[in-house]
Design an enzyme around this catalytic site. Sequence first.
Site, short mmCIF file in Angstrom:
data_model
loop_
_atom_site.label_atom_id
_atom_site.label_comp_id
_atom_site.label_asym_id
_atom_site.label_seq_id
_atom_site.Cartn_x
_atom_site.Cartn_y
_atom_site.Cartn_z
N ARG A 8 -24.89 56.74 20.27
CA ARG A 8 -23.55 57.18 20.64
C ARG A 8 -23.35 57.35 22.15
O ARG A 8 -22.23 57.52 22.62
CB ARG A 8 -23.21 58.50 19.92
CG ARG A 8 -22.73 58.27 18.51
CD ARG A 8 -22.62 59.56 17.74
NE ARG A 8 -23.93 60.09 17.38
CZ ARG A 8 -24.14 61.30 16.90
NH1 ARG A 8 -23.14 62.14 16.75
NH2 ARG A 8 -25.36 61.70 16.59
N ASN A 26 -26.61 66.70 76.36
CA ASN A 26 -25.21 66.57 75.96
C ASN A 26 -24.88 65.09 75.85
O ASN A 26 -25.05 64.34 76.81
CB ASN A 26 -24.31 67.25 77.01
CG ASN A 26 -22.91 67.45 76.44
OD1 ASN A 26 -22.28 66.50 75.97
ND2 ASN A 26 -22.44 68.68 76.47
N ASN A 39 -25.49 64.22 22.01
CA ASN A 39 -25.45 62.93 21.33
C ASN A 39 -24.42 61.98 21.92
O ASN A 39 -24.41 60.81 21.61
CB ASN A 39 -25.15 63.14 19.84
CG ASN A 39 -26.24 63.94 19.16
OD1 ASN A 39 -27.41 63.58 19.23
ND2 ASN A 39 -25.87 65.04 18.54
N LYS A 70 -29.02 58.81 62.22
CA LYS A 70 -29.99 58.23 61.29
C LYS A 70 -31.37 58.33 61.89
O LYS A 70 -31.56 57.95 63.04
CB LYS A 70 -29.64 56.77 61.00
CG LYS A 70 -30.48 56.20 59.88
CD LYS A 70 -30.80 54.74 60.05
CE LYS A 70 -31.90 54.51 61.05
NZ LYS A 70 -32.32 53.12 61.16
N GLN A 73 -44.14 56.42 18.58
CA GLN A 73 -43.61 56.21 17.24
C GLN A 73 -42.92 54.85 17.30
O GLN A 73 -41.81 54.72 17.82
CB GLN A 73 -42.60 57.32 16.87
CG GLN A 73 -42.13 57.22 15.43
CD GLN A 73 -40.89 58.07 15.16
OE1 GLN A 73 -40.12 58.40 16.05
NE2 GLN A 73 -40.70 58.42 13.89
N ARG A 125 -21.44 49.62 84.90
CA ARG A 125 -20.10 49.17 84.50
C ARG A 125 -19.45 48.50 85.71
O ARG A 125 -19.87 48.72 86.85
CB ARG A 125 -19.24 50.35 84.04
CG ARG A 125 -19.16 51.51 85.01
CD ARG A 125 -18.00 52.43 84.67
NE ARG A 125 -18.32 53.83 84.58
CZ ARG A 125 -18.13 54.73 85.56
NH1 ARG A 125 -17.70 54.34 86.74
NH2 ARG A 125 -18.39 55.99 85.36
N ALA A 155 -38.57 62.50 21.22
CA ALA A 155 -37.73 61.72 22.13
C ALA A 155 -37.81 60.23 21.84
O ALA A 155 -37.73 59.40 22.73
CB ALA A 155 -38.14 61.99 23.57
N ALA A 156 -37.98 59.89 20.57
CA ALA A 156 -38.15 58.48 20.22
C ALA A 156 -36.85 57.82 19.77
O ALA A 156 -36.76 56.60 19.70
CB ALA A 156 -39.21 58.33 19.12
C1 UD1 Z 1 -32.12 66.94 12.89
C2 UD1 Z 1 -32.50 67.82 11.71
C3 UD1 Z 1 -31.30 68.69 11.34
C4 UD1 Z 1 -30.91 69.53 12.55
C5 UD1 Z 1 -30.63 68.63 13.76
C6 UD1 Z 1 -30.44 69.46 14.98
C7 UD1 Z 1 -34.05 66.47 10.40
C8 UD1 Z 1 -34.24 65.65 9.18
N1 UD1 Z 1 -32.85 66.98 10.57
O1 UD1 Z 1 -31.08 66.10 12.44
O2 UD1 Z 1 -31.63 69.56 10.26
O3 UD1 Z 1 -29.77 70.29 12.24
O4 UD1 Z 1 -31.74 67.75 14.00
O5 UD1 Z 1 -30.04 68.65 16.05
O6 UD1 Z 1 -34.99 66.67 11.15
N2 UD1 Z 1 -36.35 61.44 16.46
C9 UD1 Z 1 -37.52 60.76 16.66
N3 UD1 Z 1 -37.95 59.88 15.74
C10 UD1 Z 1 -37.25 59.64 14.59
C11 UD1 Z 1 -36.06 60.34 14.39
C12 UD1 Z 1 -35.63 61.23 15.34
O7 UD1 Z 1 -38.19 60.96 17.68
O8 UD1 Z 1 -37.72 58.82 13.80
C13 UD1 Z 1 -35.92 62.40 17.47
C14 UD1 Z 1 -34.61 62.03 18.11
O9 UD1 Z 1 -34.82 61.27 19.26
C15 UD1 Z 1 -34.01 63.38 18.42
C16 UD1 Z 1 -34.59 64.29 17.36
O10 UD1 Z 1 -35.71 63.63 16.82
O11 UD1 Z 1 -34.43 63.87 19.67
C17 UD1 Z 1 -33.59 64.60 16.25
O12 UD1 Z 1 -33.24 63.40 15.61
P1 UD1 Z 1 -31.79 63.15 15.07
O13 UD1 Z 1 -31.74 61.83 14.45
O14 UD1 Z 1 -30.80 63.48 16.10
O15 UD1 Z 1 -31.76 64.25 13.91
P2 UD1 Z 1 -30.49 64.83 13.24
O16 UD1 Z 1 -30.00 63.88 12.25
O17 UD1 Z 1 -29.55 65.28 14.28
CA CA Z 2 -29.36 65.20 16.76
#
Ligand code: UD1
Ligand code: CA
Length: 464
Positions: free
Chosen positions: A21, A381, A232, A355, A78, A444, A15-16
């Site tokens: 988008r 009432n 996304n 309230k 990260q 009144r 989740a980093a």
């Molecule tokens: C990734 C997969 C791809 C897969 C897709 C599914 C890789 C290289 N590719 O691609 O094969 O089909 O997910 O959705 O893994 N994130 C981090 N740190 C980072 C990069 C990403 O925490 O440095 C997290 C993002 O927040 C996200 C997840 O990893 O939750 C996926 O990252 P994202 O960049 O969306 O990967 P995709 O390019 O979609």
């Molecule tokens: Ca993705």
Amino acid sequence: MEKGQANKIAAIILAAGQGTRMRSEIPKVLHKVAGRYLVRHVIDQCQGAGLDKIIIVIGHQGEQVQEALGQEFLYAWQREQLGTGHAVLQTEEFLNDVEDVLVVCGDTPLLTKATLGNLIKRHRETEAACTILTTNLADPTGYGRIIRNEQGNVVKIVEQKDASEAELAVREINSGTYCFKTGVLREMLHKIKPDNKQGEYYLTDVVSLCRENKLRVEAYLTTDSEEVMGINSRVQLAEAEKVFRKRINTYWLENGVTIIDPENTYIESEVRIGPDTVIHPYTFLQGKTTIGKGCEIGPASTIKDSKLADYNVVANSIILESEIGSRCTIGPFSYLRPGCKLGDQVKIGDFVELKKTTVKDGSKIPHLSYVGDAQVGSKVNIGAGTITCNYDGEKKWPTIIADSVFIGSNSNLVAPVSIHEGAYVAAGSTITSDVPAEALGIARGRQVNIPDWVKKRKKQKERK
Ligand code: UD1
Ligand code: CA
């Protein structure tokens, strides 16, 4: 892993990333679907699948994510988003007592615990080094492709941007959810290199490294491709909302609740509803709301963080952070603001605002009233147009209305004030001091009738 140790499995939730988008100031994983954070859905399903150790990789707006989710999880920072492989590597310090890991993205809220459970089962049964959750998509654009050899074994995952023409034609995709043997994962993560189009450390490269080291790679192919959908964009967020709505409403339909129009009924995931309750269209049940059995809710009602017992009727009304007994009728057009508590068989009618008010059994506030900071006893009432004047411009004051009181229409009760048991307040009174039990409070101007007033006025006009 040594013998005697439990088959410990941890979840690593990625989740980093920024989620550009979404065009938002809020981190992507904190957008909500069905009233819950995207990442919270992922956590719920991981926990449902029996994973108790949850490690969340945070980076972009990480403080916000950590604060929203709370301290019951482990967080790995990260600081720079150098790719999914690099992200997983940041969790290393938490993995010493862990045999397997489940890696899942924080933006895939539709994944279910059943699918996660099946993936883990396949991984354990086959004793694979790595098991990938895959699916076939009509349009695989954007996803990593699953490349298999002639025997049908997975040999690698190729990202869209790095793929050849032939590889792009593959429709089996990497969902981004995997199981790994922890030892293998750690070893391979230290070997991956960012030599690809995006210059990132790809987690997916662990797959080909496993194969090169003659380690077993498995795929668990799910036919439910809806589940693997990552969010996304806001368009995808709205699609996910629709899927959740359908899932949640179908669940309640299968559990004894009638929903007249499931496409236009909005029930969040933590809501609980008893059997034989009927829900009419454009009703929003939100937060930690509980509704008992045999209730009739809606149309066009919002109930948030409230508890309703059985056989209540609520129409065209809003109820927030309140507690309702049984066999009450509320609405049409009632507004219960936070902190209300109703007993049984209470009637709150049209255009009534309450309230922070308690109303005991069998009392009625049928029309056009504001009752705030009040304690209303049983069998009271309150006539149409009654107002508790609870605010003096600086402070709020309480109004106490004891059992069996009758308040005549269009009265003002200027707080702090008490109307004692069985008392009456005459219609149109402005009550500024307490009314004793069984007394009549009347405040009144006395009515004066002037006989023949109209005739006299006419004559006066004629003379001019
Ligand atoms: C990734 C997969 C791809 C897969 C897709 C599914 C890789 C290289 N590719 O691609 O094969 O089909 O997910 O959705 O893994 N994130 C981090 N740190 C980072 C990069 C990403 O925490 O440095 C997290 C993002 O927040 C996200 C997840 O990893 O939750 C996926 O990252 P994202 O960049 O969306 O990967 P995709 O390019 O979609
Ligand atoms: Ca993705």
